[in-house]
Design a protein around this motif. Structure first.
Motif, PDB file in Angstrom:
ATOM      1  N   MET A 102       0.841  -1.194   0.000  1.00  0.00           N
ATOM      2  CA  MET A 102       0.000   0.000   0.000  1.00  0.00           C
ATOM      3  C   MET A 102       0.875   1.242   0.000  1.00  0.00           C
ATOM      4  O   MET A 102       1.928   1.272   0.619  1.00  0.00           O
ATOM      5  N   SER A 103       0.435   2.284  -0.710  1.00  0.00           N
ATOM      6  CA  SER A 103       1.179   3.532  -0.754  1.00  0.00           C
ATOM      7  C   SER A 103       0.224   4.699  -0.601  1.00  0.00           C
ATOM      8  O   SER A 103      -0.897   4.681  -1.110  1.00  0.00           O
ATOM      9  N   ASN A 104       0.653   5.719   0.133  1.00  0.00           N
ATOM     10  CA  ASN A 104      -0.136   6.937   0.285  1.00  0.00           C
ATOM     11  C   ASN A 104       0.176   7.950  -0.805  1.00  0.00           C
ATOM     12  O   ASN A 104      -0.389   9.045  -0.814  1.00  0.00           O
ATOM     13  N   LYS A 105       1.087   7.612  -1.701  1.00  0.00           N
ATOM     14  CA  LYS A 105       1.541   8.574  -2.693  1.00  0.00           C
ATOM     15  C   LYS A 105       0.437   8.926  -3.683  1.00  0.00           C
ATOM     16  O   LYS A 105      -0.382   8.091  -4.056  1.00  0.00           O
ATOM     17  N   ARG A 106       0.475  10.186  -4.125  1.00  0.00           N
ATOM     18  CA  ARG A 106      -0.483  10.689  -5.105  1.00  0.00           C
ATOM     19  C   ARG A 106       0.250  10.925  -6.416  1.00  0.00           C
ATOM     20  O   ARG A 106       1.318  11.550  -6.441  1.00  0.00           O
ATOM     21  N   HIS A 107      -0.287  10.422  -7.508  1.00  0.00           N
ATOM     22  CA  HIS A 107       0.389  10.508  -8.800  1.00  0.00           C
ATOM     23  C   HIS A 107      -0.435  11.330  -9.783  1.00  0.00           C
ATOM     24  O   HIS A 107      -1.665  11.291  -9.764  1.00  0.00           O
ATOM     25  N   LEU A 108       0.257  12.077 -10.646  1.00  0.00           N
ATOM     26  CA  LEU A 108      -0.389  12.874 -11.679  1.00  0.00           C
ATOM     27  C   LEU A 108       0.141  12.481 -13.046  1.00  0.00           C
ATOM     28  O   LEU A 108       1.321  12.135 -13.184  1.00  0.00           O
ATOM     29  N   ASP A 109      -0.705  12.557 -14.053  1.00  0.00           N
ATOM     30  CA  ASP A 109      -0.232  12.366 -15.418  1.00  0.00           C
ATOM     31  C   ASP A 109       0.299  13.702 -15.935  1.00  0.00           C
ATOM     32  O   ASP A 109       0.278  14.725 -15.233  1.00  0.00           O
ATOM     33  N   ASP A 110       0.798  13.725 -17.164  1.00  0.00           N
ATOM     34  CA  ASP A 110       1.409  14.941 -17.705  1.00  0.00           C
ATOM     35  C   ASP A 110       0.427  16.102 -17.752  1.00  0.00           C
ATOM     36  O   ASP A 110       0.804  17.262 -17.533  1.00  0.00           O
ATOM     37  N   ILE A 111      -0.839  15.814 -18.002  1.00  0.00           N
ATOM     38  CA  ILE A 111      -1.852  16.879 -18.059  1.00  0.00           C
ATOM     39  C   ILE A 111      -2.003  17.526 -16.676  1.00  0.00           C
ATOM     40  O   ILE A 111      -2.058  18.757 -16.546  1.00  0.00           O
TER      41      ILE A 111
END
Length: 301
Positions: free
Chosen positions: A1-10
């Motif tokens: 499990m990870s609390n990380k938040r990821h974004l795409d290039d947009i």
């Protein structure tokens, strides 16, 4: 499990635009693998790389003091810019921070032979400069400051003990006994009259080195205003004070207070593993290491 938040290039383009950086000037976005709490992207540009840090998903479980850490990191860099090597803040929001990229790679990641004694002396000098940055009150900026260090530190201990109960983490001693160790040293803690800026996470993974020199102290999100002795917990994580570091720092370190602050950090390390979902052999090994050192410091008190 990870609390990380990821974004795409947009999503990344939207944030850099909000920060006043034209997306057309960006060559690429590179997510960094380091770190277990925030998500960090290197924004590659011909005009100079930038670093973008994103706070965890707001719905993710975190410790009591871990809300609003981006704002604290922003405050840390702005307070120390020009005094020690830190990034310059380009733009900051409630959940993201855009800053300049510093030269070098982490001390922890470098496999080549380094002049560790000389670097430790240099590090001690930088920490001494950091601690000359002082504030009007004590505690975590994101939690609210109070007038005395003894009050602030007791609240910090209470928070992590409360987190242990909230996440069902078994402690090696009863919570009230651990709290009593702090109360018994109220007079000693009250002797800290000046609120110095403390990074509190200066292990080798947050120190940048290039060409044998320290080029950056990064990840200031855990910072607080308090006792300089507390800094030496992460500076000597799972180890002992070394002569080179102390020579560079130029002042003695109270061993009783150091043990007390080590208890605090080891409690954090023990408790945070549950909300972060750490598991597997490496986690079990680290958990045993943290517990062993926590018990040793408790016994020392």
């Amino acid at each position: 499990m990870s609390n990380k938040r990821h974004l795409d290039d947009i999503g990344l383009e939207k944030l850099v635009t909000e920060a006043g950086v034209g997306p057309a000037s960006v060559t690429s976005y590179e997510e960094l693998a380091e770190g277990t709490f925030n998500t960090v992207y290197r924004i590659v540009r011909p005009a100079g790389d930038l670093m973008l840090k994103l706070s965890p998903d707001p719905a993710a479980p975190v410790l009591s003091h871990e809300h609003g850490l981006i704002r604290t990191e922003t405050e840390f860099y702005r307070a120390t810019l020009g005094k020690i090597p830190v990034p310059e803040v380009i733009h900051a929001g409630d959940d993201f921070l855009l800053m300049t990229a510093l030269p070098g790679t982490t001390w922890f990641s470098q496999s080549e032979e380094l002049d560790r004694p000389r670097l430790r002396r240099e590090l001690g000098g930088l920490v001494a400069e950091l601690h000359r940055v002082t504030g009007p009150a004590f505690g975590y900026p994101q939690k609210g400051l109070v007038s005395t260090w003894s009050t602030a530190f007791l609240a910090m201990i209470d928070d992590v003990l409360g987190d242990a109960a909230r996440f069902g983490v078994e402690l090696p001693r009863p919570a009230e006994q651990i709290r009593g160790l702090v109360l018994a040293r109220d007079e000693l803690l009250a002797g800290v009259q000046t609120a110095s800026l403390i990074h509190f996470d200066l292990w080798d993974g947050n120190i940048l080195v290039e060409d044998g020199r320290i080029t950056g102290l990064i990840d200031g999100e855990r910072a607080f205003w308090g006792d300089p002795v507390a800094e030496f917990v992460s500076l000597t994580l799972f180890g002992s004070l070394d002569d080179e570091l102390l020579a560079g720092y130029g002042a003695p370190v109270d061993q009783e207070l150091l043990s007390l602050y080590r208890v605090y950090l080891y409690l954090i390390m023990l408790v945070e593993a549950t909300p972060r979902g750490y598991e597997g052999p490496e986690h079990e090994k680290m958990s045993r290491l943290v517990l062993r050192h926590l018990v040793r410091e408790l016994d020392a008190l």
